[in-house]
Design an enzyme around this catalytic site. Structure first.
Site, PDB file in Angstrom:
ATOM      1  N   CYS A 234      20.949-105.857 -41.442  1.00  0.00           N
ATOM      2  CA  CYS A 234      19.559-105.762 -42.317  1.00  0.00           C
ATOM      3  C   CYS A 234      19.285-107.400 -42.416  1.00  0.00           C
ATOM      4  O   CYS A 234      20.127-108.268 -41.979  1.00  0.00           O
ATOM      5  CB  CYS A 234      19.753-105.118 -43.598  1.00  0.00           C
ATOM      6  SG  CYS A 234      21.291-105.658 -44.655  1.00  0.00           S
ATOM      7  N   GLN A 239      17.268-112.999 -47.226  1.00  0.00           N
ATOM      8  CA  GLN A 239      16.092-112.897 -48.167  1.00  0.00           C
ATOM      9  C   GLN A 239      16.890-113.526 -49.513  1.00  0.00           C
ATOM     10  O   GLN A 239      16.017-114.135 -50.213  1.00  0.00           O
ATOM     11  CB  GLN A 239      15.838-111.398 -48.102  1.00  0.00           C
ATOM     12  CG  GLN A 239      14.878-111.084 -47.017  1.00  0.00           C
ATOM     13  CD  GLN A 239      14.361-109.588 -47.439  1.00  0.00           C
ATOM     14  OE1 GLN A 239      14.936-108.985 -47.656  1.00  0.00           O
ATOM     15  NE2 GLN A 239      13.028-109.611 -46.805  1.00  0.00           N
ATOM     16  N   GLU A 261      21.721-100.095 -54.719  1.00  0.00           N
ATOM     17  CA  GLU A 261      22.182 -99.941 -53.176  1.00  0.00           C
ATOM     18  C   GLU A 261      21.696 -99.297 -52.413  1.00  0.00           C
ATOM     19  O   GLU A 261      21.373 -98.113 -52.773  1.00  0.00           O
ATOM     20  CB  GLU A 261      23.832 -99.824 -53.514  1.00  0.00           C
ATOM     21  CG  GLU A 261      24.557 -99.867 -52.176  1.00  0.00           C
ATOM     22  CD  GLU A 261      24.477-101.187 -51.444  1.00  0.00           C
ATOM     23  OE1 GLU A 261      24.119-101.132 -50.257  1.00  0.00           O
ATOM     24  OE2 GLU A 261      24.907-102.258 -52.005  1.00  0.00           O
ATOM     25  N   GLY A 262      21.276 -99.392 -51.046  1.00  0.00           N
ATOM     26  CA  GLY A 262      20.950 -98.452 -50.122  1.00  0.00           C
ATOM     27  C   GLY A 262      19.660 -97.976 -50.450  1.00  0.00           C
ATOM     28  O   GLY A 262      19.605 -96.823 -50.340  1.00  0.00           O
ATOM     29  N   ARG A 263      18.557 -98.692 -51.107  1.00  0.00           N
ATOM     30  CA  ARG A 263      17.430 -97.988 -51.292  1.00  0.00           C
ATOM     31  C   ARG A 263      17.806 -97.011 -52.183  1.00  0.00           C
ATOM     32  O   ARG A 263      16.906 -95.995 -52.410  1.00  0.00           O
ATOM     33  CB  ARG A 263      16.513 -97.675 -50.209  1.00  0.00           C
ATOM     34  CG  ARG A 263      16.137 -98.812 -49.124  1.00  0.00           C
ATOM     35  CD  ARG A 263      14.891 -98.306 -48.342  1.00  0.00           C
ATOM     36  NE  ARG A 263      15.104 -97.568 -47.446  1.00  0.00           N
ATOM     37  CZ  ARG A 263      15.622 -97.431 -46.088  1.00  0.00           C
ATOM     38  NH1 ARG A 263      15.797 -98.768 -45.765  1.00  0.00           N
ATOM     39  NH2 ARG A 263      15.587 -96.512 -45.274  1.00  0.00           N
ATOM     40  N   THR A 283      16.713 -95.653 -39.730  1.00  0.00           N
ATOM     41  CA  THR A 283      16.961 -95.738 -41.071  1.00  0.00           C
ATOM     42  C   THR A 283      16.190 -94.912 -41.718  1.00  0.00           C
ATOM     43  O   THR A 283      16.760 -94.332 -42.686  1.00  0.00           O
ATOM     44  CB  THR A 283      16.618 -97.345 -41.424  1.00  0.00           C
ATOM     45  OG1 THR A 283      17.049 -97.334 -42.942  1.00  0.00           O
ATOM     46  CG2 THR A 283      15.198 -97.771 -41.450  1.00  0.00           C
ATOM     47  N   ASP A 295      12.973 -93.804 -49.458  1.00  0.00           N
ATOM     48  CA  ASP A 295      13.244 -94.817 -50.521  1.00  0.00           C
ATOM     49  C   ASP A 295      13.368 -94.120 -51.895  1.00  0.00           C
ATOM     50  O   ASP A 295      12.596 -93.530 -52.421  1.00  0.00           O
ATOM     51  CB  ASP A 295      11.989 -95.815 -50.721  1.00  0.00           C
ATOM     52  CG  ASP A 295      12.370 -96.974 -51.222  1.00  0.00           C
ATOM     53  OD1 ASP A 295      13.477 -97.031 -52.055  1.00  0.00           O
ATOM     54  OD2 ASP A 295      11.999 -98.169 -50.862  1.00  0.00           O
ATOM     55  N   ARG A 297      14.474 -95.658 -54.529  1.00  0.00           N
ATOM     56  CA  ARG A 297      14.552 -96.562 -55.705  1.00  0.00           C
ATOM     57  C   ARG A 297      13.383 -96.494 -56.807  1.00  0.00           C
ATOM     58  O   ARG A 297      12.302 -95.895 -56.424  1.00  0.00           O
ATOM     59  CB  ARG A 297      14.397 -98.056 -55.197  1.00  0.00           C
ATOM     60  CG  ARG A 297      15.425 -98.480 -54.463  1.00  0.00           C
ATOM     61  CD  ARG A 297      15.128 -99.877 -53.813  1.00  0.00           C
ATOM     62  NE  ARG A 297      14.188 -99.886 -52.639  1.00  0.00           N
ATOM     63  CZ  ARG A 297      13.938-100.663 -51.851  1.00  0.00           C
ATOM     64  NH1 ARG A 297      14.502-101.895 -51.957  1.00  0.00           N
ATOM     65  NH2 ARG A 297      13.039-100.892 -51.182  1.00  0.00           N
ATOM     66  N   THR A 318       7.881-110.969 -51.095  1.00  0.00           N
ATOM     67  CA  THR A 318       8.181-109.555 -50.495  1.00  0.00           C
ATOM     68  C   THR A 318       7.398-109.311 -49.368  1.00  0.00           C
ATOM     69  O   THR A 318       6.158-109.953 -49.185  1.00  0.00           O
ATOM     70  CB  THR A 318       7.996-108.395 -51.806  1.00  0.00           C
ATOM     71  OG1 THR A 318       8.473-107.247 -51.095  1.00  0.00           O
ATOM     72  CG2 THR A 318       6.364-108.217 -52.124  1.00  0.00           C
TER      73      THR A 318
HETATM   74  N1  LIG Z   1      19.406 -96.049 -47.073  1.00  0.00           N
HETATM   75  C1  LIG Z   1      19.327 -97.236 -46.301  1.00  0.00           C
HETATM   76  N2  LIG Z   1      19.280 -98.395 -47.228  1.00  0.00           N
HETATM   77  C2  LIG Z   1      19.458 -99.555 -46.474  1.00  0.00           C
HETATM   78  C3  LIG Z   1      19.437 -99.667 -44.997  1.00  0.00           C
HETATM   79  N3  LIG Z   1      19.754-100.852 -44.724  1.00  0.00           N
HETATM   80  C4  LIG Z   1      19.429-101.560 -45.874  1.00  0.00           C
HETATM   81  N4  LIG Z   1      19.399-100.986 -47.016  1.00  0.00           N
HETATM   82  C5  LIG Z   1      19.053-101.114 -48.406  1.00  0.00           C
HETATM   83  O1  LIG Z   1      17.626-101.479 -48.441  1.00  0.00           O
HETATM   84  C6  LIG Z   1      17.484-102.345 -49.854  1.00  0.00           C
HETATM   85  C7  LIG Z   1      16.693-103.384 -49.115  1.00  0.00           C
HETATM   86  O2  LIG Z   1      16.066-104.237 -50.278  1.00  0.00           O
HETATM   87  P1  LIG Z   1      15.013-104.997 -50.248  1.00  0.00           P
HETATM   88  O3  LIG Z   1      15.026-106.263 -49.327  1.00  0.00           O
HETATM   89  O4  LIG Z   1      14.991-105.501 -51.773  1.00  0.00           O
HETATM   90  O5  LIG Z   1      13.727-104.185 -50.264  1.00  0.00           O
HETATM   91  P2  LIG Z   1      12.678-104.151 -49.024  1.00  0.00           P
HETATM   92  O6  LIG Z   1      11.970-102.662 -49.211  1.00  0.00           O
HETATM   93  O7  LIG Z   1      13.182-104.481 -47.659  1.00  0.00           O
HETATM   94  O8  LIG Z   1      11.555-105.161 -49.514  1.00  0.00           O
HETATM   95  P3  LIG Z   1      11.460-106.798 -49.194  1.00  0.00           P
HETATM   96  O9  LIG Z   1      12.702-107.292 -48.745  1.00  0.00           O
HETATM   97  O10 LIG Z   1      11.061-107.196 -50.741  1.00  0.00           O
HETATM   98  O11 LIG Z   1      10.096-106.988 -48.247  1.00  0.00           O
HETATM   99  C8  LIG Z   1      18.860-102.482 -50.072  1.00  0.00           C
HETATM  100  O12 LIG Z   1      19.257-101.776 -51.258  1.00  0.00           O
HETATM  101  C9  LIG Z   1      19.800-102.464 -48.807  1.00  0.00           C
HETATM  102  O13 LIG Z   1      21.187-101.895 -49.296  1.00  0.00           O
HETATM  103  C10 LIG Z   1      19.604 -98.337 -44.244  1.00  0.00           C
HETATM  104  O14 LIG Z   1      19.724 -98.485 -43.058  1.00  0.00           O
HETATM  105  N5  LIG Z   1      19.642 -97.312 -45.319  1.00  0.00           N
HETATM  106 ZN   LIG Z   2      20.960-105.119 -46.617  1.00  0.00          ZN
END
Ligand SMILES: Nc1nc2c(ncn2[C@@H]2O[C@H](COP(=O)(O)OP(=O)(O)OP(=O)(O)O)[C@@H](O)[C@H]2O)c(=O)[nH]1
Ligand SMILES: [Zn+2]
Length: 363
Positions: A234, A239, A261-263, A283, A295, A297, A318
């Site tokens: 990721c 970021q 964690e994990g959206r 994903t 998502d 969250r 973001t």
């Molecule tokens: N369920 C799931 N969660 C993931 C995966 N990869 C990353 N994540 C989670 O996704 C979230 C990413 O968070 P952020 O970077 O804040 O959110 P975003 O929606 O990408 O938005 P911005 O980064 O602000 O553009 C984190 O909680 C990670 O743990 C995946 O493949 N599956």
């Molecule tokens: Zn991540």
């Protein structure tokens, strides 16, 4: 305040019970009741006892039902009828998609149509908020109060609990202290603790941002793999670091580190999603196969913390338009979106493309 726990406290207890595999009792609208055990953590012994008392159904989300071709007569969920000989291995095979591809013949599954699904719905919500797989065994019981009393099980009034789960818990500002960072020496870490017993969230305040002007802000969701381990799957780690560096250069800013964690599905479920991604699902598909939405969250939390800290307007770092929408809806003025495009590599190319294609992430 009485010594006995209130509904919110009982719900926290119920989450802990379900995580350990202990059943809980729910009371429904018409005096009906149910004994509930999480599919992920329930034991064969306790399932055998439930079967002696009657016929439990397995409540799964409509997302999971879609993969398994079970009929979700209740809209957002299906009440799967347990076959006579089904044990915990069968139950876990329905709840967990890990071996869907190696053992595709899990059905045909019959789901229940008659009766009310309110307790099943609450059972799935509770399993989710306990960061377990969204599936639970639900057995109707005629005398829920007597059962809970005799077995010392947590008793939840489902009618009162269902709306209360939608309400954001109050946050206590526990403490803050100076923590000089590489990116910004003048940083303070604030700890916020939700009163419903869920995970704490953090705010990193850089400099002394003016409360009357828009603050450079980021809502960062926890990513153990990306933030701490430097995972290349990721873009979270880069970021996080880029956001702090920008705030350091800017002289002020606030980064909320939300433990979602994990959206919002928790680390164990995220690892289940990663295993499914190794089987070829993207994903979003992986989340759906597990029974979750794309998502899970709740970004109201971010708005609440910003307001508690005295901020009402942000320049938001973001690429996620969903975050902007919820901020605006919760009364935080997003005067500018600051793109945060860092950390692309050959391992996360497809992940980032999926987020753009399916989750509406901006370029
Ligand atoms: N369920 C799931 N969660 C993931 C995966 N990869 C990353 N994540 C989670 O996704 C979230 C990413 O968070 P952020 O970077 O804040 O959110 P975003 O929606 O990408 O938005 P911005 O980064 O602000 O553009 C984190 O909680 C990670 O743990 C995946 O493949 N599956
Ligand atoms: Zn991540």
């Amino acid at each position: 305040m009485p010594l006995s726990p209130d509904l919110m406290e009982l719900l926290a207890r119920a989450r802990a019970d379900l995580r350990m595999g202990v059943p809980v009792v729910m009371t429904g609208p018409d005096g009906a009741g149910a004994l509930v055990m999480a599919a992920e953590t329930g034991s064969p012994e306790r399932l055998a006892l439930m079967r002696e008392m009657g016929a439990p159904d397995l409540a799964i989300s409509a997302r999971r039902a879609e993969t398994l071709k079970a009929r979700p007569y209740d809209g957002d969920l299906a009440r799967v009828i347990l076959p006579e000989d089904a044990g915990m291995t069968w139950v876990q095979g329905i709840a967990d998609p890990a071996d869907d591809l190696t053992r595709p013949m899990k059905g045909p599954l019959s789901s229940r149509r008659e009766g009310d699904a309110a307790l099943h719905r609450l059972a799935i919500s509770l399993a989710k908020s306990a960061r377990l797989l969204p599936a639970a065994l639900v057995l109707p019981v005629p005398q829920p109060f007597a059962l809970a009393g005799a077995e010392q099980l947590t008793l939840i009034d489902a009618v009162a609990a269902a709306p209360s789960l939608m309400v954001l818990a109050n946050l206590d500002h526990v403490v803050s202290a100076r923590v000089p960072l590489r990116a910004a020496e003048n940083a303070r870490l604030h700890i916020f603790r939700p009163e419903d017993g869920s995970e704490e969230h953090y705010a990193i305040e850089i400099g002394r941002p003016d409360r009357d002007a828009p603050v450079l802000a980021r809502l960062h969701s926890a990513c153990f793999t990306g933030d701490l381990l430097g995972s290349l799957k990721c873009d979270c780690g880069p970021q996080l670091n880029a956001a702090l560096a920008m705030m350091g250069e800017n002289g002020s800013g606030v980064l909320l580190y939300l433990n979602q964690e994990g959206r919002g599905i928790g680390l164990a479920n995220k690892m289940r999603a990663y295993a499914l991604q190794d089987q070829g699902f993207d994903t979003v598909e992986a989340n759906h196969r597990l029974g979750f939405e794309d998502d899970e969250r709740d970004f109201r939390l971010g708005a609440e913390i910003l307001q508690r800290m005295g901020f009402s307007a942000v320049k938001l770092l973001t690429n996620n338009p969903g975050k902007i929408k919820i901020m605006e809806r919760c009364g935080i003025d997003v005067v500018e979106r600051v793109p945060l495009k860092v950390g692309e590599n050959r391992f996360n190319e497809a992940y980032l493309a999926t987020k753009m294609l399916k989750s509406g992430h901006l370029l």
